[in-house]
Design a protein around this motif. Structure first.
Motif, PDB file in Angstrom:
ATOM      1  N   SER A  76      21.319 -11.379  -9.611  1.00 34.22           N
ATOM      2  CA  SER A  76      20.093 -10.891 -10.245  1.00 34.22           C
ATOM      3  C   SER A  76      19.351 -12.007 -10.945  1.00 34.22           C
ATOM      4  CB  SER A  76      20.419  -9.790 -11.260  1.00 34.22           C
ATOM      5  OG  SER A  76      21.139 -10.338 -12.340  1.00 34.22           O
ATOM      6  N   ARG A  77      18.070 -11.733 -11.229  1.00 30.75           N
ATOM      7  CA  ARG A  77      17.242 -12.703 -11.925  1.00 30.75           C
ATOM      8  C   ARG A  77      16.211 -11.963 -12.772  1.00 30.75           C
ATOM      9  NH1 ARG A  77      16.414 -18.263 -11.320  1.00 30.75           N
ATOM     10  NH2 ARG A  77      14.558 -18.874 -12.419  1.00 30.75           N
ATOM     11  N   GLU A  78      15.987 -12.449 -13.980  1.00 28.07           N
ATOM     12  CA  GLU A  78      14.969 -11.849 -14.843  1.00 28.07           C
ATOM     13  C   GLU A  78      13.585 -12.308 -14.397  1.00 28.07           C
ATOM     14  OE1 GLU A  78      15.482  -9.862 -17.652  1.00 28.07           O
ATOM     15  OE2 GLU A  78      17.629  -9.843 -17.158  1.00 28.07           O
ATOM     16  N   PHE A  79      12.667 -11.374 -14.271  1.00 26.87           N
ATOM     17  CA  PHE A  79      11.267 -11.709 -13.993  1.00 26.87           C
ATOM     18  C   PHE A  79      10.410 -10.730 -14.769  1.00 26.87           C
ATOM     19  CE2 PHE A  79       7.254 -11.294 -11.695  1.00 26.87           C
ATOM     20  CZ  PHE A  79       6.900 -12.620 -11.530  1.00 26.87           C
ATOM     21  N   ASP A 117       0.560  -6.636  -2.600  1.00 22.32           N
ATOM     22  CA  ASP A 117       1.324  -7.872  -2.841  1.00 22.32           C
ATOM     23  C   ASP A 117       1.870  -8.312  -1.484  1.00 22.32           C
ATOM     24  OD1 ASP A 117       3.044  -9.894  -3.680  1.00 22.32           O
ATOM     25  OD2 ASP A 117       4.539  -8.514  -4.527  1.00 22.32           O
ATOM     26  N   LEU A 118       1.363  -9.449  -0.984  1.00 21.01           N
ATOM     27  CA  LEU A 118       1.761  -9.941   0.347  1.00 21.01           C
ATOM     28  C   LEU A 118       2.952 -10.892   0.236  1.00 21.01           C
ATOM     29  CD1 LEU A 118      -1.777 -10.878   1.737  1.00 21.01           C
ATOM     30  CD2 LEU A 118      -0.491  -8.774   2.217  1.00 21.01           C
ATOM     31  N   THR A 122      11.574 -10.167  -3.418  1.00 24.88           N
ATOM     32  CA  THR A 122      12.362  -9.217  -4.215  1.00 24.88           C
ATOM     33  C   THR A 122      11.513  -8.054  -4.717  1.00 24.88           C
ATOM     34  OG1 THR A 122      11.814 -10.442  -6.212  1.00 24.88           O
ATOM     35  CG2 THR A 122      13.897 -11.008  -5.128  1.00 24.88           C
ATOM     36  N   GLY A 123      10.184  -8.181  -4.570  1.00 24.44           N
ATOM     37  CA  GLY A 123       9.269  -7.182  -5.130  1.00 24.44           C
ATOM     38  C   GLY A 123       8.735  -7.608  -6.492  1.00 24.44           C
ATOM     39  N   ALA A 124       9.050  -8.835  -6.901  1.00 25.92           N
ATOM     40  CA  ALA A 124       8.788  -9.289  -8.267  1.00 25.92           C
ATOM     41  C   ALA A 124       7.366  -8.997  -8.764  1.00 25.92           C
ATOM     42  CB  ALA A 124       9.084 -10.790  -8.380  1.00 25.92           C
ATOM     43  N   ILE A 125       6.361  -9.473  -8.020  1.00 25.86           N
ATOM     44  CA  ILE A 125       4.984  -9.333  -8.507  1.00 25.86           C
ATOM     45  C   ILE A 125       4.582  -7.851  -8.544  1.00 25.86           C
ATOM     46  CG2 ILE A 125       2.557  -9.844  -7.981  1.00 25.86           C
ATOM     47  CD1 ILE A 125       3.528 -12.507  -6.732  1.00 25.86           C
ATOM     48  N   ALA A 126       4.844  -7.153  -7.441  1.00 28.59           N
ATOM     49  CA  ALA A 126       4.449  -5.739  -7.345  1.00 28.59           C
ATOM     50  C   ALA A 126       5.110  -4.913  -8.450  1.00 28.59           C
ATOM     51  CB  ALA A 126       4.837  -5.183  -5.975  1.00 28.59           C
ATOM     52  N   LEU A 127       6.386  -5.161  -8.695  1.00 27.95           N
ATOM     53  CA  LEU A 127       7.121  -4.346  -9.673  1.00 27.95           C
ATOM     54  C   LEU A 127       6.720  -4.701 -11.098  1.00 27.95           C
ATOM     55  CD1 LEU A 127      10.578  -4.324  -7.856  1.00 27.95           C
ATOM     56  CD2 LEU A 127       8.856  -2.512  -7.882  1.00 27.95           C
ATOM     57  N   ALA A 128       6.450  -5.979 -11.341  1.00 32.33           N
ATOM     58  CA  ALA A 128       5.968  -6.367 -12.672  1.00 32.33           C
ATOM     59  C   ALA A 128       4.630  -5.692 -12.959  1.00 32.33           C
ATOM     60  CB  ALA A 128       5.838  -7.886 -12.771  1.00 32.33           C
ATOM     61  N   LEU A 129       3.739  -5.681 -11.951  1.00 36.09           N
ATOM     62  CA  LEU A 129       2.438  -5.017 -12.133  1.00 36.09           C
ATOM     63  C   LEU A 129       2.627  -3.510 -12.336  1.00 36.09           C
ATOM     64  CD1 LEU A 129       0.231  -6.873  -9.466  1.00 36.09           C
ATOM     65  CD2 LEU A 129       0.241  -7.217 -11.950  1.00 36.09           C
ATOM     66  N   GLN A 177      -7.141  -0.865   5.916  1.00 35.94           N
ATOM     67  CA  GLN A 177      -6.900  -0.583   4.487  1.00 35.94           C
ATOM     68  C   GLN A 177      -7.587  -1.625   3.616  1.00 35.94           C
ATOM     69  OE1 GLN A 177      -3.034   0.689   3.138  1.00 35.94           O
ATOM     70  NE2 GLN A 177      -2.292   0.781   5.227  1.00 35.94           N
ATOM     71  N   THR A 178      -8.215  -1.142   2.535  1.00 41.73           N
ATOM     72  CA  THR A 178      -8.892  -2.065   1.620  1.00 41.73           C
ATOM     73  C   THR A 178      -8.355  -1.901   0.204  1.00 41.73           C
ATOM     74  OG1 THR A 178     -10.665  -0.461   1.431  1.00 41.73           O
ATOM     75  CG2 THR A 178     -11.045  -2.310   2.921  1.00 41.73           C
ATOM     76  N   PHE A 179      -8.474  -2.994  -0.555  1.00 43.24           N
ATOM     77  CA  PHE A 179      -7.852  -3.062  -1.876  1.00 43.24           C
ATOM     78  C   PHE A 179      -8.808  -3.650  -2.907  1.00 43.24           C
ATOM     79  CE2 PHE A 179      -4.680  -3.315   1.425  1.00 43.24           C
ATOM     80  CZ  PHE A 179      -3.710  -2.419   1.009  1.00 43.24           C
ATOM     81  N   ASP A 180      -8.496  -3.410  -4.182  1.00 45.86           N
ATOM     82  CA  ASP A 180      -9.241  -4.043  -5.275  1.00 45.86           C
ATOM     83  C   ASP A 180      -8.658  -5.412  -5.606  1.00 45.86           C
ATOM     84  OD1 ASP A 180     -10.996  -1.740  -6.031  1.00 45.86           O
ATOM     85  OD2 ASP A 180      -9.035  -0.791  -6.334  1.00 45.86           O
ATOM     86  N   LEU A 181      -7.378  -5.588  -5.250  1.00 47.12           N
ATOM     87  CA  LEU A 181      -6.717  -6.873  -5.517  1.00 47.12           C
ATOM     88  C   LEU A 181      -5.713  -7.174  -4.414  1.00 47.12           C
ATOM     89  CD1 LEU A 181      -5.785  -9.290  -7.350  1.00 47.12           C
ATOM     90  CD2 LEU A 181      -4.225  -7.682  -8.474  1.00 47.12           C
ATOM     91  N   VAL A 182      -5.841  -8.370  -3.842  1.00 48.07           N
ATOM     92  CA  VAL A 182      -4.836  -8.900  -2.915  1.00 48.07           C
ATOM     93  C   VAL A 182      -4.156 -10.043  -3.656  1.00 48.07           C
ATOM     94  CG1 VAL A 182      -4.450 -10.136  -0.747  1.00 48.07           C
ATOM     95  CG2 VAL A 182      -6.129  -8.273  -0.833  1.00 48.07           C
ATOM     96  N   ILE A 183      -2.847  -9.929  -3.841  1.00 47.57           N
ATOM     97  CA  ILE A 183      -2.118 -10.932  -4.633  1.00 47.57           C
ATOM     98  C   ILE A 183      -0.947 -11.443  -3.794  1.00 47.57           C
ATOM     99  CG2 ILE A 183      -0.695  -9.155  -5.792  1.00 47.57           C
ATOM    100  CD1 ILE A 183      -0.915 -10.818  -8.376  1.00 47.57           C
ATOM    101  N   SER A 184      -0.651 -12.752  -3.896  1.00 52.07           N
ATOM    102  CA  SER A 184       0.451 -13.276  -3.081  1.00 52.07           C
ATOM    103  C   SER A 184       0.995 -14.592  -3.616  1.00 52.07           C
ATOM    104  CB  SER A 184      -0.032 -13.494  -1.637  1.00 52.07           C
ATOM    105  OG  SER A 184       1.039 -13.968  -0.832  1.00 52.07           O
ATOM    106  N   ASN A 185       2.311 -14.717  -3.514  1.00 52.35           N
ATOM    107  CA  ASN A 185       2.975 -16.010  -3.672  1.00 52.35           C
ATOM    108  C   ASN A 185       3.582 -16.344  -2.309  1.00 52.35           C
ATOM    109  OD1 ASN A 185       4.483 -18.254  -4.323  1.00 52.35           O
ATOM    110  ND2 ASN A 185       6.130 -17.087  -5.312  1.00 52.35           N
TER     111      ASN A 185
END
Ligand code: GLN
Length: 281
Positions: A76-79, A117-118, A122-129, A177-185
């Motif tokens: 595991s890792r904290e994010f 979230d592209l 681990t889902g980090a960005i999507a789950l944090a949001l 599909q369209t979005f208000d925010l496309v975010i990616s690492n």
């Protein structure tokens, strides 16, 4: 032979050749073995480990000495504020990526924003949001089947009903599909970067790290395809290498984005660039 917490933590110096954070590594391994928090370690330095605990600590410590990342050893890792399950199928979340989450939370987005979230890993960005914005509807995609399963496990762990995890190579399964925010690492390291043969990254999949010879292949593809998936006035927010800011800004401007701006990470290096799709063309 019995050992207490203080004496085991002193052995962290042995990790110096393999780690930038030997003390923290030893603490995290010990927390894992004892099932306790770091506060416990500081409060009870004289606590004597029972034999089974000592044997387990030795085994984990030996793995770290061979270079395996702590996150893989303890699983595991904290994010953000979340403890995420990790595995060798995808990238271990980095503290620098929290910058993306911070920037996303500051954007002028609708109350019920649609977000993707592209390459979620681990889902980090999507789950944090999701943890900060229960009203957002978030799609998290990854091309790797193992990453999709891992992100879904993490989603279920927190019970976030507003996140949908899907297998998709970037936008491939998101036609129409369209979005208000496309975010990616995305992966953004050059194929011949010598750092790839050093330290923890050796244990992470190249597919999550490397992007063609220049490191820009995936960033360019996302920037090129994003306009078709953004609402007018929607945002694109990307993490990139610290020497790629200029090129990413250029790619966004050429694609027609406005309000293009780069932000720096914890080490004050250019790390994230955002752009807005114009409200009217
Ligand atoms: N920042 C990461 C590293 O330097 C790379 C992450 C990525 O390729 N997306 O190890």
């Amino acid at each position: 032979m019995s050992a207490d917490i203080a004496s085991l933590l002193k052995r962290s110096v042995e990790l110096l050749p393999v780690s930038d954070s030997p003390r923290l590594d030893a603490e995290l391994l010990l927390c894992h073995v004892l099932g306790k928090s770091r506060t416990f370690l500081f409060t009870w330095p004289e606590y004597q480990l029972v034999e089974a605990e000592q044997v387990e600590f030795e085994a984990l410590f030996a793995r770290r000495l061979l270079g395996e990342p702590v996150a893989h050893i303890i699983g595991s890792r904290e994010f953000w504020s979340l403890s995420l399950a990790v595995s060798p199928v995808t990238l271990i979340p980095r503290p620098d990526t929290e910058l993306l989450v911070e920037l996303a939370l500051q954007l002028p987005l609708p109350e019920r924003a649609a977000v993707v979230d592209l390459g979620t890993g681990t889902g980090a960005i999507a789950l944090a949001l999701a943890s900060e914005r229960p009203n957002w509807r978030i799609v998290a995609v990854d091309a790797a089947e193992g990453a999709v399963a891992l992100a879904e496990t993490n989603r279920q762990q927190f019970g976030f009903a507003n996140v949908l995890v899907l297998q998709s190579d970037w936008f491939q399964q998101l036609t129409g599909q369209t979005f208000d925010l496309v975010i990616s690492n995305p992966p953004y390291i050059e194929a011949d970067d010598r750092h790839l043969s050093e330290g923890d990254v050796r244990f992470e999949p190249a597919s999550a790290l490397v992007s063609g010879d220049s490191g820009l292949v995936d960033l360019a593809r996302i920037i090129c395809e994003a306009p078709r998936h953004l609402h007018p006035g929607g945002w694109l927010l990307l993490e990139h290498g610290w020497q790629q800011g200029e090129k990413v800004r250029q790619l966004m401007l050429v694609a027609g984005f406005v309000e293009v701006a780069t932000h720096t990470d914890l080490a004050d290096r250019e790390r994230a660039t955002l752009g807005r799709w114009p409200i009217s063309g």
